[in-house]
Scaffold this active site. Structure first.
Site, PDB file in Angstrom:
ATOM      1  N   SER A 120     -12.171  32.947 -38.863  1.00  4.41           N
ATOM      2  CA  SER A 120     -10.724  32.902 -39.071  1.00  4.41           C
ATOM      3  C   SER A 120     -10.366  31.881 -40.127  1.00  4.41           C
ATOM      4  O   SER A 120      -9.269  31.924 -40.678  1.00  4.41           O
ATOM      5  CB  SER A 120     -10.036  32.454 -37.789  1.00  4.41           C
ATOM      6  OG  SER A 120     -10.485  33.174 -36.691  1.00  4.41           O
ATOM      7  N   HIS A 141     -12.737  39.779 -42.119  1.00  7.22           N
ATOM      8  CA  HIS A 141     -11.878  39.153 -41.107  1.00  7.22           C
ATOM      9  C   HIS A 141     -10.936  40.181 -40.487  1.00  7.22           C
ATOM     10  O   HIS A 141     -10.027  40.682 -41.147  1.00  7.22           O
ATOM     11  CB  HIS A 141     -11.078  37.995 -41.751  1.00  7.22           C
ATOM     12  CG  HIS A 141     -10.258  37.232 -40.763  1.00  7.22           C
ATOM     13  ND1 HIS A 141      -9.076  36.613 -41.086  1.00  7.22           N
ATOM     14  CD2 HIS A 141     -10.455  36.989 -39.442  1.00  7.22           C
ATOM     15  CE1 HIS A 141      -8.585  36.031 -40.008  1.00  7.22           C
ATOM     16  NE2 HIS A 141      -9.396  36.244 -39.006  1.00  7.22           N
ATOM     17  N   GLU A 153      -9.293  41.423 -43.864  1.00 13.39           N
ATOM     18  CA  GLU A 153      -9.412  40.607 -45.075  1.00 13.39           C
ATOM     19  C   GLU A 153     -10.881  40.635 -45.495  1.00 13.39           C
ATOM     20  O   GLU A 153     -11.772  40.372 -44.672  1.00 13.39           O
ATOM     21  CB  GLU A 153      -8.966  39.165 -44.811  1.00 13.39           C
ATOM     22  CG  GLU A 153      -7.460  39.039 -44.623  1.00 13.39           C
ATOM     23  CD  GLU A 153      -7.013  37.614 -44.288  1.00 13.39           C
ATOM     24  OE1 GLU A 153      -5.937  37.220 -44.759  1.00 13.39           O
ATOM     25  OE2 GLU A 153      -7.714  36.901 -43.554  1.00 13.39           O
TER      26      GLU A 153
HETATM   27  N1  3HC Z   1      -6.794  46.323 -27.304  1.00 12.49           N
HETATM   28  C1  3HC Z   1      -6.717  47.609 -27.670  1.00 12.49           C
HETATM   29  N2  3HC Z   1      -5.557  48.275 -27.828  1.00 12.49           N
HETATM   30  C2  3HC Z   1      -4.446  47.606 -27.547  1.00 12.49           C
HETATM   31  C3  3HC Z   1      -4.448  46.258 -27.133  1.00 12.49           C
HETATM   32  C4  3HC Z   1      -5.691  45.624 -27.003  1.00 12.49           C
HETATM   33  N3  3HC Z   1      -5.798  44.337 -26.643  1.00 12.49           N
HETATM   34  N4  3HC Z   1      -3.171  45.860 -26.961  1.00 12.49           N
HETATM   35  C5  3HC Z   1      -2.393  46.920 -27.242  1.00 12.49           C
HETATM   36  N5  3HC Z   1      -3.167  47.964 -27.604  1.00 12.49           N
HETATM   37  C6  3HC Z   1      -2.709  49.297 -27.988  1.00 12.49           C
HETATM   38  C7  3HC Z   1      -2.062  49.990 -26.825  1.00 12.49           C
HETATM   39  O1  3HC Z   1      -3.017  50.683 -26.061  1.00 12.49           O
HETATM   40  C8  3HC Z   1      -1.088  50.917 -27.506  1.00 12.49           C
HETATM   41  O2  3HC Z   1      -1.796  52.063 -27.958  1.00 12.49           O
HETATM   42  P1  3HC Z   1      -1.077  53.498 -28.085  1.00 12.49           P
HETATM   43  O3  3HC Z   1      -0.087  53.371 -29.209  1.00 12.49           O
HETATM   44  O4  3HC Z   1      -2.204  54.393 -28.400  1.00 12.49           O
HETATM   45  O5  3HC Z   1      -0.413  53.760 -26.790  1.00 12.49           O
HETATM   46  C9  3HC Z   1      -0.662  50.145 -28.760  1.00 12.49           C
HETATM   47  O6  3HC Z   1      -1.676  49.158 -28.969  1.00 12.49           O
HETATM   48  C10 3HC Z   1       0.663  49.450 -28.569  1.00 12.49           C
HETATM   49  O7  3HC Z   1       0.555  48.631 -27.421  1.00 12.49           O
HETATM   50  P2  3HC Z   1       1.718  48.391 -26.363  1.00 12.49           P
HETATM   51  O8  3HC Z   1       2.631  49.588 -26.342  1.00 12.49           O
HETATM   52  O9  3HC Z   1       1.122  47.958 -25.084  1.00 12.49           O
HETATM   53  O10 3HC Z   1       2.479  47.109 -26.872  1.00 12.49           O
HETATM   54  P3  3HC Z   1       3.153  46.799 -28.249  1.00 12.49           P
HETATM   55  O11 3HC Z   1       3.790  47.991 -28.872  1.00 12.49           O
HETATM   56  O12 3HC Z   1       3.960  45.583 -27.996  1.00 12.49           O
HETATM   57  O13 3HC Z   1       1.938  46.371 -29.194  1.00 12.49           O
HETATM   58  C11 3HC Z   1       0.583  44.711 -30.112  1.00 12.49           C
HETATM   59  C12 3HC Z   1       1.040  45.385 -28.824  1.00 12.49           C
HETATM   60  C13 3HC Z   1      -0.134  45.725 -30.982  1.00 12.49           C
HETATM   61  C14 3HC Z   1      -0.390  43.609 -29.710  1.00 12.49           C
HETATM   62  C15 3HC Z   1       1.839  44.166 -30.860  1.00 12.49           C
HETATM   63  O14 3HC Z   1       2.612  43.388 -29.987  1.00 12.49           O
HETATM   64  C16 3HC Z   1       1.501  43.349 -32.079  1.00 12.49           C
HETATM   65  O15 3HC Z   1       1.256  43.867 -33.152  1.00 12.49           O
HETATM   66  N6  3HC Z   1       1.498  41.994 -31.927  1.00 12.49           N
HETATM   67  C17 3HC Z   1       1.148  41.079 -32.992  1.00 12.49           C
HETATM   68  C18 3HC Z   1      -0.345  40.895 -32.993  1.00 12.49           C
HETATM   69  C19 3HC Z   1      -0.801  40.007 -34.124  1.00 12.49           C
HETATM   70  O16 3HC Z   1      -0.033  39.424 -34.880  1.00 12.49           O
HETATM   71  N7  3HC Z   1      -2.131  39.904 -34.248  1.00 12.49           N
HETATM   72  C20 3HC Z   1      -2.736  39.045 -35.229  1.00 12.49           C
HETATM   73  C21 3HC Z   1      -3.105  37.761 -34.585  1.00 12.49           C
HETATM   74  S1  3HC Z   1      -3.813  36.653 -35.735  1.00 12.49           S
HETATM   75  C22 3HC Z   1      -5.430  37.031 -35.722  1.00 12.49           C
HETATM   76  O17 3HC Z   1      -5.919  37.854 -35.014  1.00 12.49           O
HETATM   77  C23 3HC Z   1      -6.262  36.270 -36.691  1.00 12.49           C
HETATM   78  C24 3HC Z   1      -7.334  35.500 -36.015  1.00 12.49           C
HETATM   79  O18 3HC Z   1      -8.152  34.943 -36.987  1.00 12.49           O
HETATM   80  C25 3HC Z   1      -6.808  34.415 -35.132  1.00 12.49           C
END
Ligand code: 3HC
Length: 297
Positions: A120, A141, A153
């Site tokens: 990260s 990434h 990335e």
């Molecule tokens: N694993 C697999 N699939 C998942 C999941 C998980 N942990 N969480 C959610 N999903 C899937 C669901 O199954 C659903 O699939 P579908 O469309 O086929 O039904 C879809 O994603 C949408 O999920 P939900 O309806 O339950 O919930 P949301 O619409 O709120 O979406 C989210 C959840 C995709 C996590 C959304 O809230 C989001 O985009 N959040 C921001 C996440 C973010 O910013 N991530 C980056 C973090 S930084 C990072 O990772 C960098 C690292 O270096 C630290």
């Protein structure tokens, strides 16, 4: 350099299991390694659950889900990576552990295989230079949840050759639904350089009493159109991971915006790592998450 057909993934945790699923879905043979069988089975179980859910929702056929599962093999033995064409590491964000791992792998994996880190924040060159193949080393990434987030990335280290970079870029572009964006090897790359200070500022805003945890999260969802608030996001990423990333960024840039706020330090001491620990900014033990009452003490 061999054509990429078999991919070894180190780590089947929060990121590794998602990456393994995405890579197997794209048609590659995958072998994913964990430290012990119980941890491995936990990670593989998560993938099986996601595949079953996709079939239930009609997003995948049972036949496709079975084919993806069949392309995925778990192991606790690095020897199973010997003939892999690409290795992606997704272990703890700790340089010492990553260097130890690369040292072991370097001696086992065929010499023309590419090594990629899902770090990260750590510099790609610091890992590349510890191997016998710094020209064959790059960053890939992924974002959490890896099955859902579109971005990968693709990081070019200073020793990464054009041929290696083009191969990993083409690999990232071959993953279904993914958008590959090239970045240079600057700590935090593009997203974490911008996202981590934002999450840390949300923690500081909470410490300063600007709003409650739920209010800060709700405000950023309703006011800025974010899919989840910054403190929910910190719990999703893992507060331990965020802490490790900001330590790296602070060491690199010496800027306050990357420094751990006191609340984060205390949460790490308490083991409140977020969703994976069942408690972070929120307590996830009930039907719905509630604000962690300990933070008000
Ligand atoms: N694993 C697999 N699939 C998942 C999941 C998980 N942990 N969480 C959610 N999903 C899937 C669901 O199954 C659903 O699939 P579908 O469309 O086929 O039904 C879809 O994603 C949408 O999920 P939900 O309806 O339950 O919930 P949301 O619409 O709120 O979406 C989210 C959840 C995709 C996590 C959304 O809230 C989001 O985009 N959040 C921001 C996440 C973010 O910013 N991530 C980056 C973090 S930084 C990072 O990772 C960098 C690292 O270096 C630290």
């Amino acid at each position: 350099m061999a054509e990429i057909k078999k991919v070894g993934i180190v780590g089947c945790g929060l990121m590794g299991h998602g990456i393994a699923q995405v890579v197997a879905t794209a048609g590659y043979d995958v072998v994913v390694r964990e430290v012990d069988d119980a941890t491995l089975q936990k990670g593989l179980g998560k993938i099986e659950k996601q595949l079953a859910r996709a079939v239930e929702k009609g997003k995948s056929t049972q036949e496709d889900a079975d084919a993806i599962r069949a392309r995925l093999n778990g192991t606790t033995d690095y020897a199973d990576f010997a003939d892999a064409d690409l290795i992606i590491e997704a272990i703890t964000e700790n340089l010492g552990l990553k260097l130890e791992m690369w040292k072991e792998l370097d001696a086992i994996v065929k010499p023309d295989a590419i090594f990629a880190t899902n770090t990260s924040s750590l510099a790609v060159i610091d890992q590349a230079a510890s191997t016998s193949r710094p020209t064959l080393f790059a960053g890939l990434h992924f974002f959490n949840p890896a099955q859902v987030m579109k971005l990968v990335e693709v990081v070019r280290g200073v020793t990464t050759t054009d041929e290696t970079f083009d191969a990993v870029l083409a690999f990232a572009e071959s993953l279904q639904g993914k958008i590959a964006i090239p970045t240079r090897d600057k700590a935090g790359f593009i997203v974490n350089r911008l996202l981590v200070p934002y999450m840390l500022d949300a923690m500081r805003a909470y410490e300063e009493g600007v709003g409650s945890i739920a209010e800060i999260d709700a405000a950023m969802k309703a006011g800025a159109g974010h899919p989840m608030g910054p403190l929910t996001l910190a719990d999703l990423v893992g507060n331990d991971t965020t802490g490790a990333i900001c330590d790296v960024l602070f060491d690199e840039f010496r800027e306050r915006r990357f420094a751990q706020p006191p609340i984060l330090r205390k949460m790490l001491s308490a083991g409140w790592y977020g969703r994976k620990a069942g408690i972070g900014f929120y307590d996830y033990s009930g039907d719905e998450p509630v604000e962690n009452p300990g933070l008000a003490r």
